[in-house]
Structure formats: C-alpha cells, structure tokens
Motif scaffolding. Structure first.
Motif, PDB file in Angstrom:
ATOM      1  N   ASN A  84       0.805  -1.218   0.000  1.00  0.00           N
ATOM      2  CA  ASN A  84       0.000   0.000   0.000  1.00  0.00           C
ATOM      3  C   ASN A  84       0.843   1.276   0.000  1.00  0.00           C
ATOM      4  O   ASN A  84       0.299   2.376   0.119  1.00  0.00           O
ATOM      5  N   TYR A 116      -4.440  11.189   2.463  1.00  0.00           N
ATOM      6  CA  TYR A 116      -3.199  10.468   2.173  1.00  0.00           C
ATOM      7  C   TYR A 116      -2.119  10.962   3.137  1.00  0.00           C
ATOM      8  O   TYR A 116      -2.044  12.158   3.431  1.00  0.00           O
ATOM      9  N   GLU A 117      -1.264  10.042   3.587  1.00  0.00           N
ATOM     10  CA  GLU A 117      -0.141  10.405   4.447  1.00  0.00           C
ATOM     11  C   GLU A 117       1.121  10.498   3.586  1.00  0.00           C
ATOM     12  O   GLU A 117       1.374   9.641   2.732  1.00  0.00           O
ATOM     13  N   ARG A 133      -0.372  15.407   5.933  1.00  0.00           N
ATOM     14  CA  ARG A 133      -1.517  14.749   5.296  1.00  0.00           C
ATOM     15  C   ARG A 133      -2.099  15.665   4.227  1.00  0.00           C
ATOM     16  O   ARG A 133      -2.157  16.882   4.399  1.00  0.00           O
ATOM     17  N   TYR A 139      -3.228   8.601  -5.956  1.00  0.00           N
ATOM     18  CA  TYR A 139      -1.853   8.729  -5.477  1.00  0.00           C
ATOM     19  C   TYR A 139      -1.137   9.861  -6.207  1.00  0.00           C
ATOM     20  O   TYR A 139      -0.396  10.640  -5.586  1.00  0.00           O
ATOM     21  N   ALA A 142      -2.309  13.093  -4.923  1.00  0.00           N
ATOM     22  CA  ALA A 142      -1.768  13.279  -3.573  1.00  0.00           C
ATOM     23  C   ALA A 142      -0.321  13.745  -3.640  1.00  0.00           C
ATOM     24  O   ALA A 142       0.115  14.601  -2.858  1.00  0.00           O
ATOM     25  N   VAL A 161       3.908   7.677  -0.342  1.00  0.00           N
ATOM     26  CA  VAL A 161       2.519   8.125  -0.261  1.00  0.00           C
ATOM     27  C   VAL A 161       1.652   6.938   0.146  1.00  0.00           C
ATOM     28  O   VAL A 161       1.712   5.878  -0.478  1.00  0.00           O
ATOM     29  N   LYS A 163      -2.415   5.858   1.595  1.00  0.00           N
ATOM     30  CA  LYS A 163      -3.768   6.252   1.972  1.00  0.00           C
ATOM     31  C   LYS A 163      -3.922   6.131   3.484  1.00  0.00           C
ATOM     32  O   LYS A 163      -3.510   5.137   4.082  1.00  0.00           O
ATOM     33  N   SER A 164      -4.521   7.140   4.096  1.00  0.00           N
ATOM     34  CA  SER A 164      -4.678   7.150   5.549  1.00  0.00           C
ATOM     35  C   SER A 164      -5.460   5.932   6.050  1.00  0.00           C
ATOM     36  O   SER A 164      -5.187   5.398   7.117  1.00  0.00           O
TER      37      SER A 164
END
Length: 210
Positions: A84, A116-117, A133, A139, A142, A161, A163-164
């Motif tokens: 991920n 997204y982190e 964030r 992606y 982001a 990158v 996803k939270s």
C-alpha cells in the motif's frame, strides 16, 4: 541418467538429468510484509523504523511493538502493508525529488477526495519521516498536493505516499502499553538495578592483595 557436475557433491546426489517441473508455491506460503513507523514523543513526527513479516495487521503491530519499541522511548506506532506504499524515484543527496518529477496537474475531480499520508526521506541512509496529510482522489494527485504543501522543505530524496485508511494507528487510550516501571529507563541494560547489586557484592567480597 544422473546429472554429473564439476562439483562432486552434486554428482553424489544422483539427480536426474531431466528435472521435474517445480510447482509454484501456494498462496500465503510466506507472511506479508508491513512497514512500521515509530513516534518517539508526543508531538513528534512518525519515523520509519523497519519492516516486519506477519499474517495480518494486528500481529504486525504486535511484532513491531516488540521489535522496535523495546529499547527506546515510544508513544505511538503506525503499521502499513508494504503493497500500500507508493514510492517515488530517488534523487541524489542535496536535490529535491519534487523538482525532478513530472507530475501532471490534477484534472477536475470526479471522485470524492480522501486522506493520504506523506513521508519524506531527507538524506540517503536516513529514515522516512511523516511530513503531513493531504486530500486527493489518487496517489498522483496526492503527490501533486504534497509538492504544493511540502515540496519547498527540501532537499527531499524520496517520497512515500500512503492512503490514511491503510494506516493502522495506535489509539490514544493504548499509550500506556509503552509505560515502563519507574525503577529503570525502558530496557537498556545499564538501567537495571542488578548493577547496584553486583557493585555491592564486589565491595563486600573485595580482598586486599598481599
């Protein structure tokens, strides 16, 4: 006929010249890989500490806690399945990977944005650290948002990158899991009181040389 080789150990195995077809390994023959991020103190950014192999997220969290928070202060832990994590190309030290990438401007959003982190690597050989964030629909979007918000904090060698929703985070009420007894600092050997006992024993049994 047996397979012959310049290595006599191979010849002694009497392997057939026609080797049988090797069946592929069954699914989940190996544990999945997860990436662990460690928070040293309240308010500090989560920093990458290493991978763990585990059958699921919960066990990965347990393995990461035991492997990466036993010796050093820790108040929080994040776990992400390796698959991920979207990884950018690497730039050289002193360069900014955002400046070297061609990231297309996001088109008009047709999907709902999600969190997204973003993790930055500032120098090769160091660890990725959480930069912040962003909200995006993909992606790539982001990454573009990250460049806009954090891209001037270079040099940045590499970006991760995630996803939270793919990040398993330790809960606020779970922070006492890292609490140690007052008599020692975490698990550094020097902090154990046994050294006091050893010193006392040496003093009591010290002999004077003739």
């Amino acid at each position: 006929m047996s397979l012959t080789s310049l290595d006599p150990r191979v010849t002694r195995l009497n392997l057939p010249e026609e080797m049988p077809t090797i069946e592929p390994k069954p699914e989940l023959d190996q544990f999945e890989t997860y990436e662990a991020f460690h928070q040293k103190k309240e308010g500090a950014a989560h920093t990458y500490v290493g991978p763990v192999h585990a059958p699921n997220e919960d066990v990965a969290f347990l393995f990461a806690k035991e492997q990466y928070s036993r010796r050093f202060p820790c108040v929080g832990l994040w776990i992400v399945r390796t698959e991920n994590v979207m990884v950018t190309p690497y730039s050289g030290d002193g360069e900014n990977v955002y400046d070297m990438m061609r990231v297309e401007e996001p088109a008009e959003r047709s999907a709902q944005a999600e969190a997204y982190e973003i993790f930055h690597l500032k120098k090769r050989g160091k660890a990725h650290t959480h930069a912040g964030r962003v909200m995006a629909t993909s992606y790539q979007e982001a990454l573009q948002e990250a460049r806009t918000q954090f891209g001037d904090k270079g040099p940045i060698v590499n970006v991760w990158v995630v996803k939270s929703k793919h990040v398993l985070q330790s809960a606020e009420e779970d922070k006492d899991m890292w609490t140690t007894i007052p008599e020692k600092k975490y698990r550094e050997a020097i902090a154990y009181k046994v050294m006091d006992k050893i010193t006392k024993y040496k003093e009591e049994h010290k002999t004077t040389a003739p």
